[in-house]
Design an enzyme around this catalytic site. Sequence first.
Site, PDB file in Angstrom:
ATOM      1  N   HIS A   1      34.750  36.964  27.750  1.00  0.00           N
ATOM      2  CA  HIS A   1      33.776  37.179  28.815  1.00  0.00           C
ATOM      3  C   HIS A   1      34.137  38.505  29.489  1.00  0.00           C
ATOM      4  O   HIS A   1      35.216  39.068  29.232  1.00  0.00           O
ATOM      5  CB  HIS A   1      33.840  36.030  29.810  1.00  0.00           C
ATOM      6  CG  HIS A   1      33.105  34.805  29.341  1.00  0.00           C
ATOM      7  ND1 HIS A   1      32.907  33.711  30.122  1.00  0.00           N
ATOM      8  CD2 HIS A   1      32.503  34.539  28.164  1.00  0.00           C
ATOM      9  CE1 HIS A   1      32.212  32.802  29.461  1.00  0.00           C
ATOM     10  NE2 HIS A   1      31.963  33.287  28.254  1.00  0.00           N
TER      11      HIS A   1
ATOM     12  N   CYS B   1      37.066  31.857  33.168  1.00  0.00           N
ATOM     13  CA  CYS B   1      37.486  33.081  33.863  1.00  0.00           C
ATOM     14  C   CYS B   1      38.043  32.754  35.245  1.00  0.00           C
ATOM     15  O   CYS B   1      38.964  33.420  35.727  1.00  0.00           O
ATOM     16  CB  CYS B   1      36.321  34.062  33.948  1.00  0.00           C
ATOM     17  SG  CYS B   1      35.687  34.515  32.312  1.00  0.00           S
TER      18      CYS B   1
ATOM     19  N   GLU C   1      35.132  39.204  32.429  1.00  0.00           N
ATOM     20  CA  GLU C   1      36.371  39.127  33.212  1.00  0.00           C
ATOM     21  C   GLU C   1      37.590  39.071  32.293  1.00  0.00           C
ATOM     22  O   GLU C   1      38.636  39.659  32.586  1.00  0.00           O
ATOM     23  CB  GLU C   1      36.356  37.872  34.105  1.00  0.00           C
ATOM     24  CG  GLU C   1      35.204  37.804  35.084  1.00  0.00           C
ATOM     25  CD  GLU C   1      33.970  37.126  34.496  1.00  0.00           C
ATOM     26  OE1 GLU C   1      33.744  37.219  33.270  1.00  0.00           O
ATOM     27  OE2 GLU C   1      33.228  36.508  35.269  1.00  0.00           O
TER      28      GLU C   1
ATOM     29  N   ASN D   1      31.451  41.624  28.415  1.00  0.00           N
ATOM     30  CA  ASN D   1      31.382  40.431  27.569  1.00  0.00           C
ATOM     31  C   ASN D   1      31.249  40.862  26.106  1.00  0.00           C
ATOM     32  O   ASN D   1      30.417  41.697  25.774  1.00  0.00           O
ATOM     33  CB  ASN D   1      30.175  39.600  28.020  1.00  0.00           C
ATOM     34  CG  ASN D   1      30.043  38.299  27.279  1.00  0.00           C
ATOM     35  OD1 ASN D   1      29.979  38.283  26.052  1.00  0.00           O
ATOM     36  ND2 ASN D   1      29.985  37.212  28.005  1.00  0.00           N
TER      37      ASN D   1
ATOM     38  N   CYS E   1      32.754  32.098  35.107  1.00  0.00           N
ATOM     39  CA  CYS E   1      32.658  30.719  34.627  1.00  0.00           C
ATOM     40  C   CYS E   1      34.006  30.037  34.880  1.00  0.00           C
ATOM     41  O   CYS E   1      34.943  30.658  35.387  1.00  0.00           O
ATOM     42  CB  CYS E   1      32.315  30.709  33.134  1.00  0.00           C
ATOM     43  SG  CYS E   1      33.730  31.187  32.126  1.00  0.00           S
TER      44      CYS E   1
HETATM   45  O1  LIG Z   1      29.012  33.510  30.938  1.00  0.00           O
HETATM   46  C1  LIG Z   1      29.685  34.333  31.530  1.00  0.00           C
HETATM   47  C2  LIG Z   1      30.017  34.219  32.885  1.00  0.00           C
HETATM   48  C3  LIG Z   1      30.743  35.205  33.460  1.00  0.00           C
HETATM   49  N1  LIG Z   1      31.148  36.246  32.708  1.00  0.00           N
HETATM   50  C4  LIG Z   1      30.846  36.372  31.394  1.00  0.00           C
HETATM   51  O2  LIG Z   1      31.191  37.346  30.735  1.00  0.00           O
HETATM   52  N2  LIG Z   1      30.133  35.395  30.852  1.00  0.00           N
END
Ligand SMILES: O=c1cc[nH]c(=O)[nH]1
Length: 158
Positions: free
Chosen positions: A53, A90, A55, A42, A87
């Site tokens: 994020h 993603c 992902e 992230n 989330c």
């Molecule tokens: O808030 C989030 C949820 C999943 N992955 C992230 O990097 N942030």
Amino acid sequence: MDDDKFFAIALEEAKKGFHDGGVPIGAVLVSKDGQILGKGCNKRVQEGSVTKHGEMSALEASSPGTSLPPPAAVYKGATMYSTLLPCVMCTGACLLYGIGRVVYGSGADQNLKFDTVKILESYGVETVCVGNRESEEMMARWVRENPERYGREPWAEG
Ligand SMILES: O=c1cc[nH]c(=O)[nH]1
């Protein structure tokens, strides 16, 4: 697929992010034949990004960064490993790229506004919670120590 091995790589990414003062969430994207396509963490804090994020960073890292991104077939049936449940943003990216499995450390009990396990599974994506205490504690510590930053998460602002 060696879930323990790849989850450990996602955890290493989360630790790097934490070390840099960022939200400690790491991810790694692995093709169906076991090749790492991309990994990352992230970058909300490090880059002031509203979309990177863990992902999304892993997905972004799968591209060589030229005008010709990888063909869609590369992503079909891949597994996204993330230390936290993806989330809805993603989740959308996983669905768009045809990712077949999502393996996550924790987060199904957190209120991230959308039930992404339900969304993923409704599109035939397998979800696996491996339950990782270390990533959970690191995230809880970051939230405790960064209330103002955490307050900027779209779900935290209400
Ligand atoms: O808030 C989030 C949820 C999943 N992955 C992230 O990097 N942030």
